[in-house]
Write a protein that holds these residues in place. Structure first.
Motif, PDB file in Angstrom:
ATOM      1  N   ALA A   5       5.070 -12.077 -21.305  1.00  0.00           N
ATOM      2  CA  ALA A   5       6.484 -11.863 -21.607  1.00  0.00           C
ATOM      3  C   ALA A   5       6.630 -10.975 -22.831  1.00  0.00           C
ATOM      4  N   GLY A   6       7.519  -9.983 -22.730  1.00  0.00           N
ATOM      5  CA  GLY A   6       7.781  -9.063 -23.833  1.00  0.00           C
ATOM      6  C   GLY A   6       7.155  -7.702 -23.656  1.00  0.00           C
ATOM      7  N   ALA A   7       6.155  -7.577 -22.761  1.00  0.00           N
ATOM      8  CA  ALA A   7       5.549  -6.275 -22.512  1.00  0.00           C
ATOM      9  C   ALA A   7       6.531  -5.373 -21.768  1.00  0.00           C
ATOM     10  N   VAL A   8       6.507  -4.086 -22.085  1.00  0.00           N
ATOM     11  CA  VAL A   8       7.346  -3.090 -21.409  1.00  0.00           C
ATOM     12  C   VAL A   8       6.429  -2.001 -20.859  1.00  0.00           C
ATOM     13  N   ALA A   9       6.656  -1.614 -19.619  1.00  0.00           N
ATOM     14  CA  ALA A   9       5.789  -0.614 -18.983  1.00  0.00           C
ATOM     15  C   ALA A   9       6.565   0.120 -17.894  1.00  0.00           C
ATOM     16  N   GLU A  10       6.041   1.290 -17.507  1.00  0.00           N
ATOM     17  CA  GLU A  10       6.619   2.029 -16.392  1.00  0.00           C
ATOM     18  C   GLU A  10       5.963   1.548 -15.093  1.00  0.00           C
ATOM     19  N   ALA A  11       6.774   1.058 -14.187  1.00  0.00           N
ATOM     20  CA  ALA A  11       6.290   0.569 -12.900  1.00  0.00           C
ATOM     21  C   ALA A  11       6.859   1.434 -11.781  1.00  0.00           C
ATOM     22  N   ARG A  12       6.381   1.177 -10.573  1.00  0.00           N
ATOM     23  CA  ARG A  12       6.907   1.884  -9.394  1.00  0.00           C
ATOM     24  C   ARG A  12       7.352   0.868  -8.356  1.00  0.00           C
ATOM     25  N   LEU A  13       8.476   1.170  -7.743  1.00  0.00           N
ATOM     26  CA  LEU A  13       9.028   0.277  -6.730  1.00  0.00           C
ATOM     27  C   LEU A  13       8.159   0.316  -5.478  1.00  0.00           C
ATOM     28  N   VAL A  14       7.706  -0.854  -5.041  1.00  0.00           N
ATOM     29  CA  VAL A  14       6.882  -0.945  -3.840  1.00  0.00           C
ATOM     30  C   VAL A  14       7.734  -1.267  -2.621  1.00  0.00           C
ATOM     31  N   SER A  15       8.590  -2.270  -2.751  1.00  0.00           N
ATOM     32  CA  SER A  15       9.458  -2.666  -1.644  1.00  0.00           C
ATOM     33  C   SER A  15      10.642  -3.436  -2.184  1.00  0.00           C
TER      34      SER A  15
END
Length: 331
Positions: A36-46
């Motif tokens: 909890a608290g981490a921020v990152a760039e993700a990609r939408l899978v579904s």
């Protein structure tokens, strides 16, 4: 005034909130990749049809379950997310980390235990792993309670059980039942903080026939939770003695960690025991073979570095995973 004490153990950070030599609350952090608290760039899978929920892929290739995402966001698109709950291991499955949109925020790791607690109202102090601060406050007793899920109180005992749906707290003890229920209330409020229990919690009080008796327990529970600083929502006691609490869930409780990953918990306890051995000589580590397999090579190397000792193993299949021993031999 309460004070947080932190030990930076091998494979584990742990903290206790201590006042007058008593542990009021505890935290344990393992090496979960997404806390909890981490921020990152993700990609939408579904997407989950008809909802604002989605499955996303984090930078290391693992997946997370997201809430609050714009329905117009298409699959494969990058999106900044903040982790709100780490992985939760269940029997036979693993609940994915939970994330929410974090537009405009920069990537950052989850805060350390020191950073997390330093933002709170109580002072924080690092203490050495080989010191006595945790032991003198009752850490070993707390671990024993978390391992068994049993907490004794005057007149009865609590049984704390993690389940996939919620943490259940059962009250056992002799009649009179109204007195037993009231006596359990302070122990319940204390256990929630001492075991770091969040999420949905079900409390199975003894069934009380009279509304006035149930109301008295409700009022006592409200007062005890407020005094402990617990934050969340609760229901009133129903006719069968059941009360539900709901609080924010960011990580597994101590009881859940020990119950769902016994070997992983045991090897970390063994490392802590080994760091506290004061007598000279080779460190002999005795444990069940499953605990030996849970030991990472880098943890062994760090233990040897911290202690300046040679390590020796004795595996005993007759031992329970929780039964670990560290001692000096051959001095």
């Amino acid at each position: 005034m309460p004070e947080w004490l932190i030990e930076a153990g091998i494979g584990e950070e742990r903290a206790i909130l201590v006042e007058r030599g008593e542990i009021l609350a505890a935290r344990i952090l393992w090496d979960e990749p997404w806390r909890a608290g981490a921020v990152a760039e993700a990609r939408l899978v579904s997407r989950i049809p008809g909802t604002r929920r989605a499955v996303l892929r984090l930078p290391d290739g693992s997946e997370a379950l997201g809430e609050g995402f714009d329905p117009a966001l298409t699959e494969g698109r990058p999106v900044m997310v903040r982790v709100t709950r780490s992985v939760i291991a269940e029997k036979g499955r693993t609940k994915l980390p939970q994330v929410r949109p974090a537009a405009g925020e920069a990537p950052r790791p989850a805060p350390s235990l020191l950073e997390e607690l330093d933002a709170g109202p109580h002072p924080v102090r690092d203490v050495p792993v080989h010191g006595r601060a945790f032991a003198e406050a009752g850490w070993d007793d707390l671990v024993a309670e978390a391992l068994t899920g049993e907490v004794a109180f005057a007149g009865g005992n609590l049984v704390v059980s993690p389940t996939p749906a919620m943490t259940l707290i059962d009250i056992d003890g002799p009649p009179p039942l109204p007195a037993l229920a009231l006596a359990a209330v302070p122990a319940i409020a204390a256990a929630l903080l001492r075991f770091d229990i969040g999420g949905s919690v079900g409390i199975d009080f003894p069934s009380l026939a009279e509304k006035a008796q149930r109301r008295a327990v409700d009022e006592a529970l409200v007062a005890a939770l407020e005094a402990a600083g617990w934050q969340g929502e609760r229901t009133g006691m129903n006719g069968f003695g059941f009360v539900q609490l709901v609080a924010r869930l960011e990580r597994p409780s101590l009881v859940a960690r020990f119950a769902r990953a016994p070997a992983a918990a045991a090897v970390r306890r063994l490392l802590r025991q080994a760091e506290r051995v004061a007598e000279p000589g080779t460190l002999l580590l005795t444990a069940h073979p499953a605990v030996r397999r849970a030991m990472l090579a880098e943890w062994e190397a760090e233990l040897a570095r911290r202690t300046g000792r040679r390590l020796q193993w004795h595996e005993d299949a007759a031992l329970a995973p929780a039964a670990t021993f560290a001692q000096a031999v051959g001095a």
